[in-house]
Design a protein around this motif. Structure first.
Motif, mmCIF file in Angstrom:
data_model
loop_
_atom_site.group_PDB
_atom_site.id
_atom_site.type_symbol
_atom_site.label_atom_id
_atom_site.label_comp_id
_atom_site.label_asym_id
_atom_site.label_seq_id
_atom_site.Cartn_x
_atom_site.Cartn_y
_atom_site.Cartn_z
ATOM 1 N N ALA A 25 0.807 -1.128 0.103
ATOM 2 C CA ALA A 25 0.027 -0.188 0.087
ATOM 3 C C ALA A 25 0.819 1.382 0.049
ATOM 4 C CB ALA A 25 -0.848 0.165 1.224
ATOM 5 N N LYS A 26 0.418 2.255 -0.874
ATOM 6 C CA LYS A 26 0.748 3.333 -0.950
ATOM 7 C C LYS A 26 -0.138 4.449 -1.006
ATOM 8 C CE LYS A 26 5.340 2.046 -3.012
ATOM 9 N NZ LYS A 26 5.004 0.521 -2.846
ATOM 10 N N PRO A 27 -0.073 5.618 -0.673
ATOM 11 C CA PRO A 27 -1.232 6.965 -0.914
ATOM 12 C C PRO A 27 -1.859 6.611 -2.217
ATOM 13 C CG PRO A 27 0.811 7.770 0.285
ATOM 14 C CD PRO A 27 1.215 6.355 -0.041
ATOM 15 N N ALA A 28 -1.068 6.532 -3.366
ATOM 16 C CA ALA A 28 -1.594 6.573 -4.632
ATOM 17 C C ALA A 28 -1.988 5.129 -4.989
ATOM 18 C CB ALA A 28 -0.483 7.125 -5.544
ATOM 19 N N VAL A 29 -1.940 3.973 -4.458
ATOM 20 C CA VAL A 29 -2.297 2.888 -4.682
ATOM 21 C C VAL A 29 -2.997 2.198 -3.207
ATOM 22 C CG1 VAL A 29 -1.628 0.280 -5.249
ATOM 23 C CG2 VAL A 29 -0.096 2.555 -5.869
ATOM 24 N N PRO A 30 -4.347 2.336 -3.131
ATOM 25 C CA PRO A 30 -4.988 2.049 -1.884
ATOM 26 C C PRO A 30 -5.105 0.593 -1.760
ATOM 27 C CG PRO A 30 -6.554 2.693 -3.584
ATOM 28 C CD PRO A 30 -5.096 2.940 -4.024
ATOM 29 N N CYS A 31 -4.004 -0.244 -1.982
ATOM 30 C CA CYS A 31 -4.102 -1.853 -1.855
ATOM 31 C C CYS A 31 -4.532 -2.033 -0.318
ATOM 32 C CB CYS A 31 -2.767 -2.510 -2.207
ATOM 33 S SG CYS A 31 -2.498 -2.247 -3.910
ATOM 34 N N GLU A 130 -1.582 10.606 2.704
ATOM 35 C CA GLU A 130 -0.121 10.537 3.629
ATOM 36 C C GLU A 130 -0.659 10.492 5.278
ATOM 37 O OE1 GLU A 130 2.836 9.398 3.102
ATOM 38 O OE2 GLU A 130 3.082 9.683 1.090
ATOM 39 N N SER A 131 -0.299 9.738 6.204
ATOM 40 C CA SER A 131 -0.672 9.809 7.600
ATOM 41 C C SER A 131 0.129 9.133 8.418
ATOM 42 C CB SER A 131 -2.071 9.446 7.873
ATOM 43 O OG SER A 131 -2.122 7.689 7.479
ATOM 44 N N THR A 132 0.229 9.584 9.660
ATOM 45 C CA THR A 132 1.003 9.170 10.804
ATOM 46 C C THR A 132 0.165 8.500 11.994
ATOM 47 O OG1 THR A 132 2.689 10.878 10.322
ATOM 48 C CG2 THR A 132 2.832 9.677 12.342
#
Length: 686
Positions: A25-31, A130-132
């Motif tokens: 998962a990455k922000p642009a790829v919501p796997c 993007e999140s923490t």
């Protein structure tokens, strides 16, 4: 959503992965593996002897299971592959994956199989950001299982991964050292559970409805066959209609789910990936489209939305008495009131549409008991139109958010920040009264009057609603008509000025019935004219408008559901050829999406690009788009209930040839309908 992602789903539980089955998962790829509005896996990566997998083939077996055929290494290795892997995945309440490793050599071979796993426990609503993490992430190995967890005060989520074959389990995944004989095989099943835990360690869902359980794969398969068996059977000379019809029925089955507060009757989730949750507008409009095919969806929708109908004034949630919710979520940001979806009521159209659905449900089914059951909810919704919807006190439905920090600025179906604009692109002041909201309010009053007179024994209330509807229609046709363009304004702004952009919203006015008959032809001309009609469908905003963008979310794309309702409205006013052109364009577009219409696609002119272009972030499947072919079929066949009978008045473009729709459910029992471009081959319901 990225079009190359592979998905399986069961209601609001779903898995999105790349073409080999890996999740990264990455922000642009919501796997991820998602459940309960939370991501329970953000990393799920398979390697053999340290090599990533390449895909030979994929078998998309059903909406809830998929099979990948893989080999390790780059594609150039295929010819010499001595080992291959079959990855069988299903989601039925939890996530299960069976790995089968095949040794193709004539000698015993040893392999190291590794599955890396991790989770960020991001709320679904934030999966593209993007999140923490605010809380504490943890990993531990316990009782032969890998536990990945997240805690923030009393909020507790945990992913538990187990395996049927022995493995070396560490905090980052599972490793298998295996030995396979000549031409032999080895297999294991990995089980991934997403837990929503209380402070005492028990899963919340087990205590909301004790004994309620998720169905397994065999039960899901049996349910799908029963669902398809109950639906009317369609045959058409033009194969794309048959293909998208079946795809729509399967996707509707996949999107059904029961929220925690509704244990039995499933309603449609809005769509994957961003809106696999309870919403208001999407299930109402989807249920309207699906009434001739699956009327039970409407009943579940009416009941669930009635349970959560607004009761108080709450600025944070934009709640008002009688208002129907926009959405309900369970994630972390909602639990800590960082976002208002618990539930959130920031929609001005859901409330009148609730009344429309209740009336249309009775017209199709004859279920008077439901009209009596939801009398209080319908009366409260009708009261909201006048009491809280009419912000300016002028008889129109307006919207302006109460929650200025996290509430939605636009509270019509076109919710994007730039969707409501003047012809030159300027944004109007608030509050705003979009044109289709007035059509919905008019329709709700007309339908509410029928319910009051025929079922609630309140003729005085019925007379009042009809009088208000007539006054609204007269006032609307005076104030919204743009004289120099001969169409209805997109909206009025807070100063009462016409927001004069030409948009698809004017098509919704037709199915509501608020358009004066003398003006309907001009509206049809605009809808099928070159500025709005792309050749595939009607654009959300016309070419030449200041904010027009063919791949802008609500400012130039083509939405299948929007077009289905526009075609229905055109048919209501007698524009059968125009309705047929829209239906033909949308069904033709479906061929390029393997029968599954996306939420939206590009508004480029058909003569320019020849192929429809997917909107990059479109949900798919999306409930309203899934319902669009169903409403198109109703429109083409002219299916309308009149009393105890179903009237059929087919009007088909030549390309469709002949349509047969068998076993249409309703108050008439089960009937068949036929339509053909040859009038002598068409007949009424039988």
């Amino acid at each position: 959503m990225k079009s190359d992602l592979v998905m399986i789903l069961d209601g609001n539980i779903f898995v999105l992965s790349d073409g080999s089955g890996d999740i990264d998962a990455k922000p642009a790829v919501p796997c991820g593996f998602f459940s309960f509005d939370t991501r329970f896996l953000s990393l799920w990566r398979l390697t053999v002897d340290g090599e990533r997998m390449s895909t030979l083939a994929m078998d998309d077996r059903s909406y809830f299971e998929v099979r990948f055929f893989l080999v390790p290494g780059a594609p150039t290795h295929y010819v010499d592959a001595k080992v291959s892997v079959i990855r069988e995945r299903s989601v039925a309440g939890s996530f299960e994956e069976r790995l089968t490793v095949l040794n193709h050599s004539g000698e015993t071979a040893e392999f190291t199989i590794r599955v890396d796993a991790d989770c960020d426990f991001i709320p679904l609503i934030m999966a593209g950001e993007e999140s923490t993490p605010v809380g504490r992430l943890y990993r531990r190995v316990e009782d032969g299982r890998l536990h990945l967890g997240y805690q923030r005060e009393k909020l507790w989520r945990e992913t538990v991964i187990s395996t049927t074959e022995p493995a070396q389990i560490d905090e980052h995944g599972l490793t298998y050292h295996i030995r396979i004989g000549p031409h032999g095989r080895w297999a294991t099943t990995l089980h991934v559970r997403g837990l929503v835990l209380r402070p005492d360690g028990a899963d919340v869902r087990e205590h909301v409805h004790p004994g309620r359980r998720r169905r397994d794969r065999s039960e899901l398969q049996q349910d799908l066959q029963q669902w398809l068996g109950r639906a009317p059977q369609l045959a058409c000379d033009w194969e794309p209609l048959e293909q998208t019809y079946r795809r729509s029925l399967i996707d509707l089955a996949a999107l059904r789910y029961s929220p925690l507060t509704l244990p039995a009757e499933p309603m449609p989730a809005a769509g994957l990936p961003w809106n696999a949750t309870l919403t208001g507008r999407d299930p109402i409009l989807t249920s309207l489209q699906a009434l001739p095919f699956a009327p039970e969806l409407a009943l579940a929708t009416l009941r669930m939305l009635g349970i959560d109908q607004g009761a108080v004034l709450d600025d944070f949630r934009d709640e008002e008495p009688g208002k129907i919710l926009r959405e309900f979520r369970y994630g972390e940001t909602v639990a800590f009131e960082e976002r208002p979806q618990s539930p959130y009521y920031g929609a001005a159209d859901t409330t009148p549409l609730y009344v429309v659905l209740l009336d249309e449900y009775e017209r199709w089914t004859g279920d008077a008991a439901v009209v009596h059951e939801f009398e209080d909810e319908a009366r409260a919704a009708l009261h909201w139109i006048d009491e809280y919807g009419d912000i300016m006190g002028d008889g129109y439905v307006w919207y302006q958010r109460r929650n200025e920090e996290t509430g939605l600025e636009n509270q019509c179906w076109k919710e994007a920040w730039n969707s409501i604009s003047f012809r030159d692109g300027r944004l109007p002041s608030l509050p705003r009264a979009t044109c289709e909201l007035q059509g919905y309010a008019y329709d709700a009053k007309i339908r509410g009057a029928r319910l009051a007179r025929e079922f609630w024994n309140d003729p005085a209330y019925a007379d009042r609603l009809e009088r208000q509807a007539a006054e609204l229609k007269q006032r609307f046709n005076r104030d919204f008509w743009v004289e120099d363009g001969e169409y209805y304004a997109l909206a009025l702004d807070g100063d009462g000025r016409q927001v004069d952009a030409l948009s698809s919203n004017i098509g919704h006015l037709l199915w509501s019935g608020i358009v004066e008959q003398s003006r309907a032809a001009k509206i049809a001309e605009h809808l099928l004219g070159p500025r709005l009609f792309s050749g595939w469908g009607v654009r959300t905003l016309a070419e030449g408008q200041g904010r027009y963008n063919p791949i802008g979310y609500h400012v130039g794309t083509v939405w299948p559901f929007d077009n289905a309702f526009i075609a229905w409205g055109l048919r209501r006013y007698g524009f059968t050829d125009e309705a047929g052109r829209i239906a033909e364009g949308i069904i033709d577009a479906s061929r390029h999406f393997q029968g599954r219409l996306p939420e939206a696609f590009g508004g480029y002119d058909r003569e320019l690009i020849r192929l429809p272009v997917t909107y990059p972030a479109a949900s798919s499947p999306q409930a309203m788009a899934t319902g669009a072919p169903l409403l198109m079929v109703r429109t083409l066949l002219g299916l309308e209930p009149y009393g105890e009978d179903l009237v059929v008045a087919p009007a088909l473009p030549e390309r469709f040839g002949r349509i047969e729709l068998l076993d249409i459910p309703g108050r008439w029992g089960r009937v068949d309908a036929f339509g053909s471009v040859d009038p002598e081959r068409s007949n009424q319901a039988g």
